[in-house]
Design an enzyme around this catalytic site. Structure first.
Site, mmCIF file in Angstrom:
data_model
loop_
_atom_site.group_PDB
_atom_site.id
_atom_site.type_symbol
_atom_site.label_atom_id
_atom_site.label_comp_id
_atom_site.label_asym_id
_atom_site.label_seq_id
_atom_site.Cartn_x
_atom_site.Cartn_y
_atom_site.Cartn_z
ATOM 1 C CE1 TYR A 88 -17.941 9.866 -15.138
ATOM 2 C CE2 TYR A 88 -16.595 9.952 -13.157
ATOM 3 C CZ TYR A 88 -17.479 9.281 -13.977
ATOM 4 O OH TYR A 88 -17.899 8.018 -13.636
ATOM 5 C CE LYS A 140 -12.816 6.945 -18.257
ATOM 6 N NZ LYS A 140 -12.648 7.418 -16.932
ATOM 7 N NE ARG A 164 -2.837 0.382 3.401
ATOM 8 C CZ ARG A 164 -2.088 0.660 4.475
ATOM 9 N NH1 ARG A 164 -1.377 1.767 4.539
ATOM 10 N NH2 ARG A 164 -2.030 -0.189 5.491
HETATM 11 O O1 P1T Z 1 -13.622 6.284 -13.687
HETATM 12 P P1 P1T Z 1 -12.435 6.781 -12.904
HETATM 13 O O2 P1T Z 1 -11.150 6.139 -13.270
HETATM 14 O O3 P1T Z 1 -12.702 6.826 -11.430
HETATM 15 O O4 P1T Z 1 -12.210 8.315 -13.378
HETATM 16 C C1 P1T Z 1 -13.116 9.335 -13.113
HETATM 17 C C2 P1T Z 1 -12.963 10.402 -14.155
HETATM 18 C C3 P1T Z 1 -12.218 11.516 -13.868
HETATM 19 N N1 P1T Z 1 -12.040 12.511 -14.775
HETATM 20 C C4 P1T Z 1 -12.586 12.446 -15.997
HETATM 21 C C5 P1T Z 1 -12.387 13.568 -16.963
HETATM 22 C C6 P1T Z 1 -13.356 11.335 -16.361
HETATM 23 O O5 P1T Z 1 -13.878 11.287 -17.586
HETATM 24 C C7 P1T Z 1 -13.554 10.280 -15.419
HETATM 25 C C8 P1T Z 1 -14.364 9.079 -15.741
HETATM 26 N N2 P1T Z 1 -15.231 9.244 -16.830
HETATM 27 C C9 P1T Z 1 -16.053 8.303 -17.354
HETATM 28 C C10 P1T Z 1 -16.170 7.059 -16.856
HETATM 29 C C11 P1T Z 1 -16.823 8.736 -18.525
HETATM 30 O O6 P1T Z 1 -17.369 7.877 -19.277
HETATM 31 O O7 P1T Z 1 -16.899 9.947 -18.762
#
Ligand code: P1T
Length: 392
Positions: free
Chosen positions: A109, A207, A57
């Site tokens: 988001y 992403k 961790r």
């Molecule tokens: O899904 P996660 O890894 O927790 O990330 C969150 C997040 C943060 N910032 C941006 C710009 C994002 O697009 C996202 C997650 N977005 C999606 C799952 C979506 O489909 O837009």
């Protein structure tokens, strides 16, 4: 690990850093690929006497390689990897205290809105103002004596607005406020906010960085050693860390980041032009098009316009519902940035946690369709949209 630690070759060119940064061959075996250290704990010679790792961790060698690579790509000194983008945001918000104020872009988001508004506001009293940041004056106007953080995305999700990073940083610096930039949509290939003076860069590595839709992950990159130490303390204390397998997958994905982003950009441009010429489409949002309100800013600030395209249909919500269910190559799914193309309805999917009234106020129509344009052959992508639009 410091991003400058890359032992065998020094460069600032991103395509090379993506393949090598943080990833010298394994000294014990010569393995060219970073080993996956699937070990929760590490043996100590005497209490506190060990080889740099005591518990996964707190730190893991595969994660260390990823953190160094992320830092190098963003041009920052220190990187931290998290189990998701949301985990990175939640950890960052623990830098704040009850009663602190955050100014956040109003097009972010849906999960970012949810975490600030539905989790941190009631549980900690952190008060967030969601403000349109297209005009930097509105950022200055939103600041209060208790404002402690500015948080923004550019291009924004899902409306693909482009925010002037240098101007927002200027406002932040004048008020001695940290400016945090979620760089998920642009990736460091297209823009590096730290170079413009941002305090921290955040990613959902789920992403483009990972790029293959097989990992959920997050990251923060900073320049300031004191801030890094605070974040590393929180990262360990809160524990939203990625495992070695996921760290390795993101490292592997990043190797092709530069190539993939180039193809995402050219495919998205082709798709945006096709949509703009279609009689059933009323509005196309893509920073690379001349009709985008911040096209000139995007040209100055970014090295390309990204792989995300949003659009609206003359037939509104009903037509949009038919289209998102009719594509064959574009899969109906949340997320973005993978090699495969996705289509979704933000109002019903990724941004459903934002109340409808607020969504509409912010310009997010019920019928907006968002595309994550993948790296397939662009002719197939256009053909697929063409057949789906025939049903709109
Ligand atoms: O899904 P996660 O890894 O927790 O990330 C969150 C997040 C943060 N910032 C941006 C710009 C994002 O697009 C996202 C997650 N977005 C999606 C799952 C979506 O489909 O837009």
């Amino acid at each position: 690990m410091d991003s400058q630690d890359s032992r065998f070759f020094k460069t600032t060119r991103l395509a090379t850093l993506a393949v090598h940064a943080g990833q010298a061959p394994d000294p014990s075996t010569g393995a060219i690929m970073t080993p996956i250290f699937n070990s929760a704990t590490f043996v100590q010679e005497a209490p506190g006497k060990h080889k740099g790792y005591d518990y996964s961790r707190s730190g893991n060698p595969t994660r260390t390689a990823l953190e160094a690579c992320l830092a190098a790509l963003e041009g920052g000194r220190c990187g931290l990897a998290f189990s998701s983008g949301s985990g990175a945001l939640a950890t960052a918000l623990h830098l704040l205290s009850p009663g602190d104020h955050v100014v956040c872009g109003d097009d972010v988001y849906g999960g970012t809105y949810r975490l600030l508004e539905n989790v941190f506001r009631p549980s900690t009293g952190i008060d967030t103002a969601f403000v349109s940041l297209e005009k930097p004056e509105s950022l200055a106007a939103a600041l209060r004596p208790n404002t402690k953080m500015v948080w923004l995305e550019t291009p924004t999700n899902p409306l693909l607005r482009v925010i002037d990073l240098a101007e927002c940083v200027k406002v932040g610096q004048a008020a001695r406020l940290p400016v945090w930039v979620d760089n998920t949509f642009a990736t460091p290939i297209l823009q590096r906010p730290l170079e413009l003076g941002a305090t921290a860069v955040v990613h959902s590595t789920t992403k483009y960085l990972n790029g293959h839709s097989d990992v959920v992950g997050g990251a923060i990159v900073v320049n300031d050693a004191e801030l890094h130490a605070k974040l590393a303390y929180l990262q360990n204390a809160i524990g939203a860390v990625p495992g070695a397998n996921d760290s390795w997958l993101v490292l592997r994905g990043i190797k092709t980041l530069e190539l993939r982003v180039q193809r995402h950009c050219s495919n998205a441009a082709a798709v945006a032009d096709f949509l703009a010429s279609h009689r059933k489409v009323s509005r196309v949002l893509y920073p690379g098009r001349k009709d985008h309100p911040q096209h000139e800013l995007a040209r100055r600030q970014m090295r390309g316009f990204g792989g995300m395209v949003s659009f609206e249909l003359r037939g509104g919500l009903e037509a949009a519902q038919r289209v998102v269910c009719a594509t064959r190559l574009f899969a109906l799914a949340e997320s973005l940035g993978g090699v495969e193309s996705l289509i979704e309805s933000p109002a019903l999917m990724t941004h459903a946690s934002i109340p409808r009234e607020l969504r509409l106020q912010r310009g997010l129509a019920d019928g907006l369709v968002r595309l994550s344009v993948g790296i397939e052959d662009p002719a197939d992508l256009v053909e697929d949209l063409d057949q789906a639009l025939s049903l709109a």
